[in-house]
Design a protein around this motif. Structure first.
Motif, PDB file in Angstrom:
ATOM      1  N   HIS A 281       1.647   6.223   6.477  1.00 12.02           N
ATOM      2  CA  HIS A 281       0.805   6.030   5.279  1.00 12.02           C
ATOM      3  C   HIS A 281       1.518   5.067   4.323  1.00 12.02           C
ATOM      4  O   HIS A 281       2.424   5.462   3.601  1.00 12.02           O
ATOM      5  CB  HIS A 281       0.551   7.392   4.631  1.00 12.02           C
TER       6      HIS A 281
ATOM      7  N   HIS B 177       0.894   1.264   1.799  1.00 13.29           N
ATOM      8  CA  HIS B 177       0.001   0.238   1.230  1.00 13.29           C
ATOM      9  C   HIS B 177       0.760  -1.058   0.972  1.00 13.29           C
ATOM     10  O   HIS B 177       1.967  -1.039   0.722  1.00 13.29           O
ATOM     11  CB  HIS B 177      -0.602   0.745  -0.080  1.00 13.29           C
TER      12      HIS B 177
ATOM     13  N   HIS C  51      -6.319   0.445   1.248  1.00  8.07           N
ATOM     14  CA  HIS C  51      -7.642   0.926   0.862  1.00  8.07           C
ATOM     15  C   HIS C  51      -8.701  -0.117   1.252  1.00  8.07           C
ATOM     16  O   HIS C  51      -8.638  -1.265   0.812  1.00  8.07           O
ATOM     17  CB  HIS C  51      -7.730   1.128  -0.661  1.00  8.07           C
TER      18      HIS C  51
ATOM     19  N   GLU D 226      -7.305   3.344   4.682  1.00 11.47           N
ATOM     20  CA  GLU D 226      -7.611   4.536   3.887  1.00 11.47           C
ATOM     21  C   GLU D 226      -8.972   4.327   3.236  1.00 11.47           C
ATOM     22  O   GLU D 226      -9.175   3.350   2.504  1.00 11.47           O
ATOM     23  CB  GLU D 226      -6.527   4.796   2.828  1.00 11.47           C
TER      24      GLU D 226
ATOM     25  N   ASP E 185       2.782   7.505   1.675  1.00 15.72           N
ATOM     26  CA  ASP E 185       1.809   6.919   0.748  1.00 15.72           C
ATOM     27  C   ASP E 185       2.520   5.901  -0.150  1.00 15.72           C
ATOM     28  O   ASP E 185       2.278   5.835  -1.362  1.00 15.72           O
ATOM     29  CB  ASP E 185       1.124   8.009  -0.085  1.00 15.72           C
TER      30      ASP E 185
ATOM     31  N   HIS F 116       3.541   2.795  -2.206  1.00 13.96           N
ATOM     32  CA  HIS F 116       2.818   1.756  -2.957  1.00 13.96           C
ATOM     33  C   HIS F 116       3.793   0.805  -3.650  1.00 13.96           C
ATOM     34  O   HIS F 116       3.412   0.137  -4.622  1.00 13.96           O
ATOM     35  CB  HIS F 116       1.942   2.372  -4.047  1.00 13.96           C
TER      36      HIS F 116
HETATM   37 FE    FE Z   1      -2.752   6.037   0.130  1.00 13.19          FE
END
Ligand code: FE
Ligand code: AMP
Ligand code: ZN
Ligand code: FE
Length: 275
Positions: A7, A9, A39, A64, A247, A249
């Motif tokens: 996961h 980005h 995303h 996502e 996740d 970022h």
């Molecule tokens: Fe995410």
């Protein structure tokens, strides 16, 4: 252990590293592989794969998606689909066009609240057109113009749900999201269920599994120990693959380092078998 962070980005959506920089960071973190899960956008996968070949990091195609659901903000991760699938690409294009209109709506609401930022400022943060514009880009402009201390403060003051500049975005139904991914040869996994109300988790996992979801994200920074235990038991009951990831970022989420959550490489093999 050969480990994957499933996961992450990039600047293609609301991360702050380019796909190449993300793969370089993965190599430094000792990861065998990552999934790029921007995303509503698959535009970072090719570049990440190119860097991955050079650096010996495996890159799993990911995405996502946001789903409309009565329980709140439900995010669905997709893995191992064909990133050139025409139906998927067309739908993603529509979701991103809606994100552009929504960002303009947020800027308009802010203007009415006496905060003058421009769409150009926001587009610059999102590094140009064709990218997936999100609230974190607006948040960065609010911070740089002195209207918020940091990104979290910008969400708390203006951008979060229920705050004065909130505008909802176009989302897929759970059925459409899962089917879109499966049609493109992929597999779906419910993201960060720990962010949902505790009593909503189990019914949601069952509902999504019934619609064809084959995995669930157990290891995520926002899933506490009790949530993970509950999700593991649901996964074993329903035959779902247990996925996990940071996740990541970049600077947009300072607490979540790449690789802070990682799963064994055989999880990818299991996802492949579940497609
Ligand atoms: Fe995410
Ligand atoms: P968007 O796709 O534009 O709705 O933005 C979603 C991104 O904003 C995700 O990366 C979320 O983690 C982040 N986000 C959503 N709500 C909040 C919040 N209340 N505080 C901080 N970040 C948030
Ligand atoms: Zn994000
Ligand atoms: Fe998410």
């Amino acid at each position: 252990m050969r480990a994957f962070d499933l996961h992450a980005h990039t600047v293609v959506s609301d991360g702050t590293l380019t796909p190449t920089e993300l793969v370089e960071a993965a190599a430094r973190a000792g990861l065998a592989g990552i999934a790029v899960t921007d995303h509503d956008h698959v535009g970072g996968i090719d570049e990440a794969r190119e860097a991955g070949r050079r650096l010996g990091v495996e890159v799993v195609a990911g995405i996502e998606l946001s789903l409309t659901h009565a329980v709140g903000d439900v995010h669905l991760l997709g893995y191992l689909f064909d990133p050139e699938d025409a139906v998927l690409l067309a739908r993603l294009q529509e979701l991103r066009a809606a994100r552009e209109r929504r960002a303009a709506g947020i800027v308009e609401k802010l203007a009415r609240l006496g905060i003058a930022i421009s769409m150009e400022d926001v587009a610059r943060e999102a590094s140009g057109s064709g990218r997936s514009i999100g609230r974190p880009h607006v948040a960065r402009v609010l911070v740089s113009h002195g209207h918020a201390r940091d990104i979290q403060d910008a969400f708390d003051k203006w951008l979060g749900e229920g705050r004065p500049a909130f505008v909802p975005k176009l989302k897929l139904t759970a059925r459409e999201g899962i089917h879109l991914l499966r049609r493109a040869g992929g597999v779906a996994s419910l993201a960060h269920a720990g962010l949902l109300p505790a009593e909503a988790r189990a019914p949601l996992v069952r509902e999504l599994a019934h619609l064809g979801m084959r995995a669930v994200e157990v290891d995520h920074p926002k899933n506490d120990a009790a949530t993970r235990a509950e999700l593991r038991s649901l996964a074993s009951e329903l035959g779902l693959v247990e996925t996990g990831g940071s996740d990541f970022h970049g600077d947009n989420k300072p607490g979540q380092a790449l690789g802070c959550e990682r799963v064994p490489a055989d999880v990818v093999a299991r996802l492949n078998a579940a497609r």
